[in-house]
Scaffold this motif. Structure first.
Motif, PDB file in Angstrom:
ATOM      1  N   VAL A  64       0.839  -1.210   0.000  1.00 38.09           N
ATOM      2  CA  VAL A  64       0.000   0.000   0.000  1.00 38.09           C
ATOM      3  C   VAL A  64       0.868   1.252   0.000  1.00 38.09           C
ATOM      4  CG1 VAL A  64      -1.663   1.335   1.339  1.00 38.09           C
ATOM      5  CG2 VAL A  64      -1.969  -1.138   1.080  1.00 38.09           C
ATOM      6  N   VAL A  65       1.870   1.284   0.876  1.00 37.18           N
ATOM      7  CA  VAL A  65       2.742   2.465   0.965  1.00 37.18           C
ATOM      8  C   VAL A  65       3.524   2.645  -0.334  1.00 37.18           C
ATOM      9  CG1 VAL A  65       4.687   3.521   2.192  1.00 37.18           C
ATOM     10  CG2 VAL A  65       2.937   2.275   3.468  1.00 37.18           C
ATOM     11  N   ALA A  66       3.996   1.550  -0.937  1.00 33.47           N
ATOM     12  CA  ALA A  66       4.754   1.642  -2.184  1.00 33.47           C
ATOM     13  C   ALA A  66       3.901   2.202  -3.314  1.00 33.47           C
ATOM     14  CB  ALA A  66       5.304   0.268  -2.570  1.00 33.47           C
ATOM     15  N   VAL A  67       2.670   1.727  -3.429  1.00 31.64           N
ATOM     16  CA  VAL A  67       1.784   2.211  -4.487  1.00 31.64           C
ATOM     17  C   VAL A  67       1.460   3.688  -4.281  1.00 31.64           C
ATOM     18  CG1 VAL A  67      -0.539   2.018  -5.453  1.00 31.64           C
ATOM     19  CG2 VAL A  67       0.796  -0.053  -5.008  1.00 31.64           C
ATOM     20  N   LEU A  68       1.172   4.075  -3.044  1.00 30.13           N
ATOM     21  CA  LEU A  68       0.867   5.480  -2.756  1.00 30.13           C
ATOM     22  C   LEU A  68       2.069   6.376  -3.065  1.00 30.13           C
ATOM     23  CD1 LEU A  68      -1.148   5.188   0.597  1.00 30.13           C
ATOM     24  CD2 LEU A  68      -2.033   5.683  -1.700  1.00 30.13           C
ATOM     25  N   PHE A  69       3.256   5.926  -2.699  1.00 30.84           N
ATOM     26  CA  PHE A  69       4.457   6.715  -2.954  1.00 30.84           C
ATOM     27  C   PHE A  69       4.690   6.867  -4.459  1.00 30.84           C
ATOM     28  CE2 PHE A  69       9.210   6.907  -3.292  1.00 30.84           C
ATOM     29  CZ  PHE A  69       9.353   8.182  -2.783  1.00 30.84           C
ATOM     30  N   PHE A  70       4.521   5.782  -5.200  1.00 35.60           N
ATOM     31  CA  PHE A  70       4.697   5.846  -6.655  1.00 35.60           C
ATOM     32  C   PHE A  70       3.693   6.816  -7.277  1.00 35.60           C
ATOM     33  CE2 PHE A  70       3.223   4.410 -10.816  1.00 35.60           C
ATOM     34  CZ  PHE A  70       4.388   4.506 -11.556  1.00 35.60           C
ATOM     35  N   LEU A  71       2.418   6.705  -6.879  1.00 39.83           N
ATOM     36  CA  LEU A  71       1.390   7.587  -7.434  1.00 39.83           C
ATOM     37  C   LEU A  71       1.663   9.048  -7.078  1.00 39.83           C
ATOM     38  CD1 LEU A  71      -1.836   5.463  -6.817  1.00 39.83           C
ATOM     39  CD2 LEU A  71      -0.655   5.857  -8.989  1.00 39.83           C
ATOM     40  N   PHE A  72       2.170   9.278  -5.872  1.00 38.50           N
ATOM     41  CA  PHE A  72       2.518  10.639  -5.464  1.00 38.50           C
ATOM     42  C   PHE A  72       3.572  11.223  -6.404  1.00 38.50           C
ATOM     43  CE2 PHE A  72       5.399  13.499  -3.272  1.00 38.50           C
ATOM     44  CZ  PHE A  72       4.539  14.445  -2.751  1.00 38.50           C
ATOM     45  N   VAL A  73       4.651  10.478  -6.636  1.00 36.04           N
ATOM     46  CA  VAL A  73       5.732  10.971  -7.505  1.00 36.04           C
ATOM     47  C   VAL A  73       5.222  11.174  -8.924  1.00 36.04           C
ATOM     48  CG1 VAL A  73       7.964  10.385  -8.534  1.00 36.04           C
ATOM     49  CG2 VAL A  73       7.558   9.947  -6.106  1.00 36.04           C
ATOM     50  N   LEU A  74       4.417  10.232  -9.419  1.00 45.03           N
ATOM     51  CA  LEU A  74       3.915  10.316 -10.789  1.00 45.03           C
ATOM     52  C   LEU A  74       2.978  11.509 -10.978  1.00 45.03           C
ATOM     53  CD1 LEU A  74       3.637   9.076 -13.637  1.00 45.03           C
ATOM     54  CD2 LEU A  74       1.752   7.696 -12.729  1.00 45.03           C
ATOM     55  N   LEU A  75       2.056  11.728 -10.031  1.00 45.78           N
ATOM     56  CA  LEU A  75       1.021  12.748 -10.198  1.00 45.78           C
ATOM     57  C   LEU A  75       1.491  14.137  -9.793  1.00 45.78           C
ATOM     58  CD1 LEU A  75      -2.063  10.704  -8.931  1.00 45.78           C
ATOM     59  CD2 LEU A  75      -1.312  11.075 -11.292  1.00 45.78           C
ATOM     60  N   VAL A  76       2.303  14.229  -8.750  1.00 49.11           N
ATOM     61  CA  VAL A  76       2.791  15.531  -8.306  1.00 49.11           C
ATOM     62  C   VAL A  76       3.939  16.010  -9.189  1.00 49.11           C
ATOM     63  CG1 VAL A  76       3.889  16.775  -6.393  1.00 49.11           C
ATOM     64  CG2 VAL A  76       2.028  15.189  -5.934  1.00 49.11           C
ATOM     65  N   GLY A  77       4.741  15.056  -9.685  1.00 40.92           N
ATOM     66  CA  GLY A  77       5.837  15.405 -10.577  1.00 40.92           C
ATOM     67  C   GLY A  77       5.339  15.589 -12.002  1.00 40.92           C
ATOM     68  N   PRO A  78       6.245  15.740 -12.950  1.00 39.83           N
ATOM     69  CA  PRO A  78       5.864  15.867 -14.360  1.00 39.83           C
ATOM     70  C   PRO A  78       5.380  14.519 -14.908  1.00 39.83           C
ATOM     71  CG  PRO A  78       8.255  15.869 -14.141  1.00 39.83           C
ATOM     72  CD  PRO A  78       7.698  15.867 -12.755  1.00 39.83           C
ATOM     73  N   THR A  79       4.069  14.320 -14.888  1.00 39.18           N
ATOM     74  CA  THR A  79       3.478  13.013 -15.181  1.00 39.18           C
ATOM     75  C   THR A  79       3.862  12.492 -16.563  1.00 39.18           C
ATOM     76  OG1 THR A  79       1.609  13.586 -13.773  1.00 39.18           O
ATOM     77  CG2 THR A  79       1.324  11.728 -15.276  1.00 39.18           C
ATOM     78  N   LEU A  80       3.726  13.325 -17.596  1.00 40.11           N
ATOM     79  CA  LEU A  80       4.001  12.867 -18.950  1.00 40.11           C
ATOM     80  C   LEU A  80       5.475  12.514 -19.135  1.00 40.11           C
ATOM     81  CD1 LEU A  80       1.781  15.277 -21.078  1.00 40.11           C
ATOM     82  CD2 LEU A  80       1.310  12.918 -20.392  1.00 40.11           C
ATOM     83  N   ILE A  81       6.350  13.268 -18.474  1.00 35.27           N
ATOM     84  CA  ILE A  81       7.778  12.959 -18.557  1.00 35.27           C
ATOM     85  C   ILE A  81       8.070  11.624 -17.884  1.00 35.27           C
ATOM     86  CG2 ILE A  81      10.053  13.658 -17.702  1.00 35.27           C
ATOM     87  CD1 ILE A  81       9.200  16.544 -18.222  1.00 35.27           C
ATOM     88  N   GLY A  82       7.419  11.380 -16.739  1.00 36.19           N
ATOM     89  CA  GLY A  82       7.594  10.108 -16.053  1.00 36.19           C
ATOM     90  C   GLY A  82       7.138   8.938 -16.895  1.00 36.19           C
ATOM     91  N   LEU A  83       5.946   9.031 -17.476  1.00 35.61           N
ATOM     92  CA  LEU A  83       5.450   7.956 -18.332  1.00 35.61           C
ATOM     93  C   LEU A  83       6.301   7.827 -19.589  1.00 35.61           C
ATOM     94  CD1 LEU A  83       1.603   8.569 -18.022  1.00 35.61           C
ATOM     95  CD2 LEU A  83       2.974   6.806 -16.900  1.00 35.61           C
ATOM     96  N   GLY A  84       6.793   8.965 -20.092  1.00 32.26           N
ATOM     97  CA  GLY A  84       7.686   8.924 -21.245  1.00 32.26           C
ATOM     98  C   GLY A  84       8.969   8.180 -20.939  1.00 32.26           C
ATOM     99  N   GLY A  85       9.455   8.283 -19.693  1.00 25.17           N
ATOM    100  CA  GLY A  85      10.642   7.544 -19.297  1.00 25.17           C
ATOM    101  C   GLY A  85      10.426   6.051 -19.408  1.00 25.17           C
ATOM    102  N   PHE A  86       9.218   5.597 -19.053  1.00 26.47           N
ATOM    103  CA  PHE A  86       8.908   4.169 -19.172  1.00 26.47           C
ATOM    104  C   PHE A  86       8.951   3.720 -20.627  1.00 26.47           C
ATOM    105  CE2 PHE A  86       5.307   1.300 -20.221  1.00 26.47           C
ATOM    106  CZ  PHE A  86       5.870   0.114 -19.781  1.00 26.47           C
ATOM    107  N   TRP A  87       8.282   4.462 -21.508  1.00 24.54           N
ATOM    108  CA  TRP A  87       8.226   4.052 -22.908  1.00 24.54           C
ATOM    109  C   TRP A  87       9.600   4.149 -23.573  1.00 24.54           C
ATOM    110  CZ3 TRP A  87       4.590   1.129 -24.447  1.00 24.54           C
ATOM    111  CH2 TRP A  87       3.302   1.258 -23.931  1.00 24.54           C
TER     112      TRP A  87
END
Length: 537
Positions: free
Chosen positions: A299-322
């Protein structure tokens, strides 16, 4: 089909004979003494702790020499063996024997797909995601080692635009290589062997059982004892490395958020406190302690990941994955070549250590995966174990690494990630450098510290249960004092490795046990094939 059934029955009969040879007896302090395995493992571990504390300088020199030899002289061996694991797993998928069901033809899966996927993810998710999630993509982006891609950062700190995209892609691809199919193939080999010989052949839930097709009844004697003892020390040193990294990460977080000094003493105190919490979890057992902490961890890991993804530059983060996924698919074969274009520092300093670390964790994670995978076909098992956790980890690493790389390329003169990873190389501070440029920095850093500590506890308590199972001859309900003993020993080994040389000593412990155990796991490929051939499909 008749021959297959007869061979399987012969193994079952041999097991009934051999079981008498591995039964333990309750000894002093309520320990379940499993012939020489517990005694030799326990005494050797205690002697290692005492000698390292008495002679820390000499121990540090030995640790450094061991690490340097294993990573500089045997890097090619690690890479070849792990490549064989990947090829063997992929080959099994397309063989008719992959229709064999773990547990027998009538076995049914105990868990739904979503529950099974969640447990596969939890099994391999550890402190490494926090420690290396920012550090490794940034490091490989800046250093030209992986396939000689030029750094985008000039000597004066300015950005070289024409190098940016290739370096970004290579930083993520090199990271994905260390956390993707190759690592999970190591776990798949161990988990498949344990599942096959435990559920289908009726042998004890222990590493020695995987070698029955080679050793026969000798697996119940000294050959089997040596295999289990080696598995114990591979697991202990693999866990000690994770505990040491966790202590460094938590110490760095306390320093960043609250000003606590970074020191060996502080890290030792953190290990002691977290081990004390792990003792409570171990005492409560699998369902009362480990399961609850694992659920909190997720639970804590998922919340932390979502925090970084949503509060940070979301599209850049997802772009890093692709970006990372495409580059990884393109470069996986060159990165896997032990004699290819990647330089010595990359293969020796990163890849050899990683493969030794994954191998040392294999008994721990493999046992967990085996326990939750009964009822799956071999084909289903391999596809899911290789792909599902890899993709989830790629998302994590891609988001964290992609955001951190963008921070450096956007503001190289002020980026704390650049200051910690590239300028001064303080790897334990890399994550907090990335969080520093996001909103709610103090809150995010506190959550990261909490997550590191929970990872720390879950690794310690579940690792103790696995070592306990091995030393008790495959029993999963060994006495509580024995579980507590191994939990304490794990913490002590992590402490003495930090005292005796820090990160170098942690790496030395892993590589020293990883070399012989990787060769044993190579033999498992043969025993798995032989075992599957004798199974009805």
């Amino acid at each position: 089909m008749t021959d297959s059934t007869s061979e399987s029955s012969e193994i079952d009969t041999d097991f009934e004979v051999g079981q008498d040879n591995i039964e333990g007896s309750l000894g002093p302090f309520g320990f379940d003494i499993h012939n020489p395995v517990f005694v030799i493992s326990g005494l050797t571990a205690v002697a290692f702790v005492l000698l390292t504390l008495i002679f820390p300088d000499q121990a540090g020199a030995i640790f450094l020499a061991v690490r340097n030899f294993a990573t500089t002289k045997l890097d090619w061996l690690f890479m070849i063996i792990v490549n064989i694991f990947v090829i063997f797993c992929i080959a099994l998928i397309f063989m008719p024997i992959s229709k064999v069901r773990l547990g027998g033809v009538d076995a049914e899966p105990e868990y739904s797909y979503p529950a099974w996927f969640a447990m596969l993810f939890a099994a391999g998710m550890g402190i490494g995601l926090l420690f290396f999630g920012v550090l490794e993509p940034v490091y490989h982006m800046n250093v030209s080692g992986p396939l000689s891609v030029a750094s985008p950062i000039a000597a004066d700190g300015s950005i070289i635009p024409e190098n940016v995209e290739a370096a970004r892609a290579m930083g993520l691809a090199a990271t994905f290589y260390h956390w993707g199919l190759h690592g999970w193939a190591v776990y798949a080999i161990m988990a498949l062997a344990l599942s096959l010989f435990t559920y289908n052949k009726g042998l004890p839930f222990s590493i020695r059982s995987c070698f029955y097709p080679i050793l026969g009844d000798r697996v119940w004697g000294w050959w089997g004892h040596l295999i289990d003892i080696l598995a114990v020390f591979a697991t202990l040193f693999g866990l000690a490395t994770s505990l040491g990294l966790g202590a460094q990460q938590a110490n760095a977080g306390f320093n960043f958020a609250f000003g606590l000094d970074i020191s060996i003493n502080a890290q030792v105190i953190i290990i002691i406190l977290v081990t004390a919490v792990a003792l409570v979890s171990v005492w409560r057992g699998l369902d009362g302690g480990v399961k609850i902490l694992s659920e909190v961890n997720m639970v804590v890991a998922v919340l932390f990941f979502l925090f970084v993804l949503l509060v940070g530059p979301t599209l850049i983060g997802l772009g890093g994955f692709w970006t990372g996924l495409i580059a990884y698919t393109k470069e996986i074969i060159p990165l896997s070549n032990p004699f290819g274009r990647s330089d010595d520092a990359y293969r020796e300093g990163w890849t050899a250590f990683y493969w030794a670390w994954w191998v040392s964790w294999a008994p721990f994670v493999g046992m967990f995966i085996a326990r939750v995978s009964r009822g799956r076909t071999v084909r289903e098992f391999i596809i899911c174990v290789l792909l599902i956790p890899s993709l989830i980890i790629f998302v994590w690493m891609g988001v964290f690494g992609g955001i951190a790389i963008e921070q450096i390329l956007t503001s190289p003169e002020t980026s704390l990630v650049k200051a910690n990873v590239i300028d001064s190389y303080s790897p334990e501070l890399s994550l907090f450098g990335m969080l520093n440029e996001l909103p709610f920095t103090r809150t995010a850093s506190t959550i990261a510290i909490l997550l590191a500590l929970v990872f720390f506890v879950t690794s310690s308590d579940s690792g103790s249960l696995v070592v306990d199972t091995i030393t008790a001859g495959g029993k999963i309900d060994a006495p509580v004092p024995q579980r507590i003993f191994w939990c304490v020993v794990e913490g002590l080994i992590a402490i003495v490795l930090l005292i005796g040389g820090g990160l170098s000593a942690l790496q030395a412990g892993v590589t020293a046990t990883g070399v012989p155990f990787s060769i044993l796991m190579l033999l498992m490929c043969y025993t798995i094939f032989q075992g599957l051939r004798s199974e009805p499909r």
